[in-house]
Design an enzyme around this catalytic site. Structure first.
Site, short mmCIF file in Angstrom:
data_model
loop_
_atom_site.label_atom_id
_atom_site.label_comp_id
_atom_site.label_asym_id
_atom_site.label_seq_id
_atom_site.Cartn_x
_atom_site.Cartn_y
_atom_site.Cartn_z
N THR A 162 -7.06 -12.13 2.37
CA THR A 162 -8.13 -11.46 1.62
C THR A 162 -9.18 -12.44 1.14
OG1 THR A 162 -6.67 -11.57 -0.28
CG2 THR A 162 -6.80 -9.46 0.85
N GLY A 214 1.60 2.96 -2.56
CA GLY A 214 1.22 3.83 -3.69
C GLY A 214 1.91 3.38 -4.97
N LYS A 215 2.13 2.07 -5.09
CA LYS A 215 2.82 1.55 -6.28
C LYS A 215 2.01 1.81 -7.55
CE LYS A 215 2.96 -2.42 -4.43
NZ LYS A 215 2.57 -2.01 -3.08
N GLY A 265 -4.97 -4.59 -5.40
CA GLY A 265 -5.75 -3.37 -5.30
C GLY A 265 -5.03 -2.08 -5.55
N HIS A 266 -4.50 -1.91 -6.74
CA HIS A 266 -3.91 -0.62 -7.09
C HIS A 266 -5.02 0.38 -7.35
CE1 HIS A 266 -0.10 -2.39 -7.41
NE2 HIS A 266 -0.29 -3.02 -8.54
N ASP A 317 0.81 -1.22 0.00
CA ASP A 317 0.00 0.00 0.00
C ASP A 317 0.85 1.28 0.00
OD1 ASP A 317 -2.26 -1.71 0.33
OD2 ASP A 317 -1.84 -1.79 2.47
N GLN A 336 2.10 -5.81 -3.25
CA GLN A 336 2.46 -5.87 -1.83
C GLN A 336 3.83 -5.19 -1.59
OE1 GLN A 336 1.48 -9.26 -3.15
NE2 GLN A 336 -0.63 -8.69 -2.81
N VAL A 385 2.89 14.17 -3.90
CA VAL A 385 2.13 14.97 -2.93
C VAL A 385 0.62 14.86 -3.14
CG1 VAL A 385 3.99 16.63 -2.47
CG2 VAL A 385 2.42 17.03 -4.39
N LYS A 430 2.90 10.29 -0.68
CA LYS A 430 2.07 10.79 0.42
C LYS A 430 2.78 11.73 1.39
CE LYS A 430 -1.78 7.75 0.60
NZ LYS A 430 -2.65 6.91 1.38
P1 GDP Z 1 -0.58 0.39 -3.84
O1 GDP Z 1 -1.24 -0.92 -3.65
O2 GDP Z 1 0.86 0.36 -3.44
O3 GDP Z 1 -0.78 0.97 -5.21
O4 GDP Z 1 -1.23 1.40 -2.83
P2 GDP Z 1 -2.78 1.73 -2.61
O5 GDP Z 1 -3.43 1.94 -3.93
O6 GDP Z 1 -3.38 0.77 -1.67
O7 GDP Z 1 -2.67 3.08 -1.81
C1 GDP Z 1 -2.29 4.20 -2.35
C2 GDP Z 1 -3.42 5.19 -2.16
O8 GDP Z 1 -2.87 6.45 -1.93
C3 GDP Z 1 -4.29 5.36 -3.38
O9 GDP Z 1 -5.60 5.69 -2.99
C4 GDP Z 1 -3.63 6.52 -4.12
O10 GDP Z 1 -4.50 7.24 -4.95
C5 GDP Z 1 -3.18 7.34 -2.97
N1 GDP Z 1 -1.95 8.10 -3.19
C6 GDP Z 1 -0.86 7.72 -3.93
N2 GDP Z 1 0.10 8.66 -3.83
C7 GDP Z 1 -0.39 9.64 -3.03
C8 GDP Z 1 0.16 10.85 -2.54
O11 GDP Z 1 1.28 11.24 -2.80
N3 GDP Z 1 -0.65 11.58 -1.69
C9 GDP Z 1 -1.90 11.21 -1.34
N4 GDP Z 1 -2.60 11.98 -0.51
N5 GDP Z 1 -2.44 10.05 -1.81
C10 GDP Z 1 -1.69 9.28 -2.63
#
Ligand code: GDP
Length: 425
Positions: A128, A15-16, A40-41, A13, A223, A413, A330
Site C-alpha cells: 500500500t 468485514g472486521k 481500511g475498516h 477485507d 488483515q 446480511v 456478506k
Molecule cells: P475489513 O477491513 O475486514 O473491515 O473489511 P472492509 O471494510 O475492507 O470490507 C468490508 C466491506 O463490506 C465494507 O464496505 C462493509 O461496509 C461491507 N460489509 C460488511 N459486512 C457486510 C455484509 O454483511 N453485507 C454487505 N453487502 N456488505 C458488508
C-alpha cells in the site's frame, strides 16, 4: 475478566470493521493490535460512512476506550488527520489512547518503499506504500523510532540522525533520490508530539487493569490469517502478525484472559494482490461476486480477486487462531446463484489435502475440490433473524459450520449494525 479477539480468517477485507462495531456495544475497551494505516475498516453507523485506517472501530461508541497497542506501527501525521476527520463529522475522539511503545512510520519509510517497489518492477509486492513494511523492518533491525522517543528531543534527534545517515546513503546512492533533511523531520514530528502527548499511555497496564476490574476488552486485528507474516502465504503477506497469538503479545496480556476468539469470515473469498488463491473464479461468477460485493480496496481502490468459499482455509484459520465462533459476513452477496460452491479439499501433485498444503509450490498448484449446494434468490438485506433467511441459505451456513467444526455466532446480511443476525442454535 474476559478478553475477546476479532481475527480475519481469510486474506483480509472480511468485514472486521463492521463485526467489531457490532460487538463493541458490549465492550469497554477496543484494542487494535497490529498493522498500520493500511487496514481500511469501513463502518456504517448513525448515517455516517467512516473509513478508519488506524483508529479502532469502537471509537463510534462514547463509552469505549480505543487503544492502539504496541504492535501497531503509527504514522503520527495520519493518526492526527484521522482524529481531525472524526471531529469534522461530530465524533469525539477523546476516548482514544496510543501506546508509547508503538513504532513510528517515518518519511524515509514512505520514500524507500516507493522507490524499492518501483525498482522491483513486475516483482513488486504491491504494497500500500504507506511505509508500513519498512517500519516493521526497522523495528526488527532495532533502529526504529518509537512514539515515546518524541518526548525526549535530544534522544529523538540523536536516533534520527544515526538512522537517517544510512537511509540517505541508500536513497541517494542506490536510488538516485535527494537526501531527507533531519531538521525538517524533527520540526514536523515535534509538532505532532505536542498534539499526541495527552493520548500516549502505557497500554499494557491500562488493558491489564481493565481486565482486573472485570471490564470487557476486544482485541481487534487487521488483515487476515492468510496474510500473517509467519502463518500466511509468505511472501505474499503483510509485514505483521494478524493471528490471535500476536494479539496477546501486542496487548501485553496472557492467554488466560481470552474467552472468545471470533473468526470474521466472508461467505465467499477475496484477495488483493498476488499469491495463491485456490478458489479464485476468473469467469462470470468471480465478476459477479466482485460487483455485488463491491470488492474494491478501502485504502487502495484496487479490484479484489474473488472466488468461492474455501473451507480448507477456514479450517486452517480455526486451528491457528483457536476460533471459538464464526461471524459470517456478506451472505447477502451470494443471493441469485443457481448453485453455490464450497471448497472442501485441494488436489495438488496427485494428492488430496484437507489442510493447507505444507509447501508453497503445492499451494500455488492446488485445485479446489468442490461441493455444490442449492443456491437461493431474493434480497437478504432486510432479514432481521435467521428465520427470515431462505432455507438454502441456512443449509449453506450449517454446512460451513459443520465442515470447519466451529459454531456460527452471527451472520451479517449488510453493512449496517442492524443487519447482523445472531444465530439461534
Ligand atoms: P475489513 O477491513 O475486514 O473491515 O473489511 P472492509 O471494510 O475492507 O470490507 C468490508 C466491506 O463490506 C465494507 O464496505 C462493509 O461496509 C461491507 N460489509 C460488511 N459486512 C457486510 C455484509 O454483511 N453485507 C454487505 N453487502 N456488505 C458488508
Amino acid at each position: 475478566m474476559p478478553a475477546s479477539v476479532v481475527v480475519g480468517t481469510q486474506w483480509g477485507d472480511e468485514g472486521k470493521g463492521k463485526a467489531t462495531d457490532y460487538l463493541a456495544d458490549r465492550m469497554d475497551l477496543v484494542v487494535r493490535y497490529q498493522g498500520g494505516n493500511n487496514a481500511g475498516h469501513t463502518i456504517l453507523a448513525e448515517g455516517h460512512t467512516l473509513k478508519l485506517q488506524l483508529i479502532p472501530s469502537g471509537i463510534l461508541y462514547p463509552h469505549i476506550t480505543s487503544v492502539i497497542a504496541d504492535g501497531v506501527v503509527v504514522d503520527p501525521r495520519v493518526l492526527l488527520e484521522e482524529m481531525d476527520g472524526l471531529r469534522a463529522i461530530g465524533v469525539d475522539p477523546s476516548g482514544l489512547v496510543v501506546s508509547g511503545n508503538c513504532h513510528m512510520i517515518m518519511p524515509y519509510h514512505l520514500e524507500l518503499e516507493r522507490v524499492t517497489e518501483r525498482f522491483l518492477g513486475k516483482n513488486a509486492l504491491g504494497t500500500t506504500k504507506r511505509g508500513i513494511g519498512p517500519a516493521y523492518g526497522d523495528k526488527a533491525a532495532r533502529i526504529g523510532l518509537r512514539i515515546q522517543d518524541l518526548f525526549d528531543e535530544k534522544i529523538f534527534r540523536e536516533k534520527l540522525e544515526i538512522v537517517l545517515k544510512e537511509k540517505n546513503q541508500v536513497l541517494t546512492r542506490v536510488y538516485g533520490r535527494l537526501p531527507l533533511v533531519a531538521d525538517a523531520i524533527v520540526d514536523d514530528y515535534l509538532r505532532y508530539a505536542e498534539r499526541l502527548r495527552p493520548i500516549v499511555v502505557e497500554s499494557s497496564k491500562l488493558i491489564h487493569d481493565a481486565l482486573r476490574e472485570g471490564k470487557n476488552v476486544l482485541l481487534e486485528g487487521a488483515q487476515g490469517t492468510m496474510l500473517d507474516l509467519d502463518k500466511g502465504t509468505y511472501p505474499f503477506v503483510t509485514s505483521s502478525n494478524p493471528v490471535t497469538g500476536y494479539a496477546l503479545a501486542s496487548a501485553g496480556i496472557g492467554p488466560k484472559h481470552v474467552e472468545r476468539v471470533i473468526g470474521i469470515t466472508k461467505a465467499y473469498v477475496t484477495r488483493v494482490g498476488a499469491g495463491p488463491f485456490p478458489t479464485e473464479e476468473h469467469g462470470a461468477d468471480g465478476e459477479r461476486l466482485g460487483e455485488r460485493g463491491h470488492e474494491f480496496g478501502t485504502v487502495t481502490g484496487r479490484k479484489r480477486r474473488c472466488g468461492w468459499f474455501d473451507a480448507v482455509v477456514l479450517r486452517y484459520a480455526a486451528r491457528i487462531n483457536g476460533l471459538t465462533e464464526l461471524f459470517i459476513t456478506k451472505l447477502d452477496v451470494l443471493s441469485g446463484f443457481e448453485t453455490v460452491k464450497i471448497c472442501t479439499a485441494y488436489r495438488a501433485d496427485g494428492e488430496t489435502y484437507d489442510d493447507v498444503p505444507p509447501h508453497q509450490s503445492l499451494f500455488h498448484a492446488a485445485e479446489p475440490v468442490y461441493e455444490e449446494l442449492d443456491g437461493w434468490t431474493g434480497d437478504l438485506t432486510g432479514a432481521r433473524t435467521t428465520e427470515d433467511l431462505p432455507k438454502a441459505a441456512r443449509a449453506y451456513l450449517e454446512r460451513v459450520a459443520e465442515l470447519v467444526d466451529v459454531p456460527i455466532g452471527v451472520v451479517s446480511v449488510g453493512p449496517g449494525r442492524e443487519q447482523s443476525l445472531p444465530l439461534s442454535a
